[in-house]
Design a protein around this motif. Structure first.
Motif: not given
Length: 236
Positions: A64, A66-67
């Motif tokens: 998450m 990274q997202r």
């Protein structure tokens, strides 16, 4: 307006009126965290005590983070989202409230790593220790500036053991799952501050003879994102 639409509208208004004002206004914080990290739960309780609503997901926060675009170098043990902003790590609730009031153009806030003394890392097991740390305002290009500073005087930290053993207390044992929960001090080899943490063991024999409440010395390592106890013995 037809009768059905009027009834739906009236029902919605009645529901809203029955909801306490604080609940209607309380911002929702979504938190992605490591299920084995006790300090994440302590941080969630800190948010709730300051009026936030929290929805927690017991999954690793790496994906998450990274997202949502938070740089890895600014990472910690949990990633959150509130009001269109990303919150990384043990950010004090008052700084999040200020962020939502002022609404700067930014990605969000971060307290990198896990500084002792920050919310969720300030329980009695830390012995009053207060490490200085900054809350960083993170721009979408990854650049940062200091949003708030907490440079408090800390209690002297104990010197690490010369033979690199960590010390702790057994809180729970799950032999079937090969897991042990330890309330521990500093772990020098992992650069991990004191906290309560769930560790795996590769060999279930390591857990034999241990009981909750026992004081132990242990060594640990991190492999593939999982923390393992590799050696453990009763504390002298």
């Amino acid at each position: 307006m037809n009768r059905r639409a009027w009834l739906w509208g009236a029902a919605g208004a009645a529901t809203l009126a029955a909801t306490p004002a604080w609940a209607q206004a309380a911002p929702l914080v979504e938190v992605w965290k490591d299920p084995n990290c006790g300090c994440c739960n302590d941080w969630i309780r800190h948010l709730e005590s300051h009026g936030f609503r929290v929805q927690a997901f017991d999954t690793g926060n790496t994906g998450m983070r990274q997202r949502l675009g938070m740089p890895l170098a600014l990472g910690s043990c949990h990633t959150a989202r509130v009001g269109g902003y990303v919150i990384e790590g043990h950010v004090p609730a008052t700084d999040i409230q200020r962020l939502l009031r002022e609404r700067p153009v930014a990605l969000g806030l971060s307290v990198p790593r896990m500084p002792v003394g920050s919310p969720g890392m300030d329980g009695p097991e830390y012995g009053g220790r207060r490490d200085p740390y900054d809350v960083l305002l993170v721009q979408r290009d990854g650049s940062t500036r200091v949003w708030a500073s907490y440079h408090r005087t800390q209690a002297p930290a104990a010197a690490p053991s010369a033979d690199r053993w960590a010390e702790g207390e057994v809180r729970r044992i799950d032999a079937a799952a090969r897991k042990i929960t330890l309330r521990h001090g500093d772990i020098p080899d992992l650069d991990m501050p004191p906290m309560t943490m769930v560790f795996q063991v590769r060999d279930a024999a390591l857990l034999q003879g241990l009981q909750p409440g026992a004081r132990v010395r242990f060594r640990a390592e991190k492999a593939g994102g999982t923390y393992f106890v590799t050696e453990i013995k009763p504390a002298p």
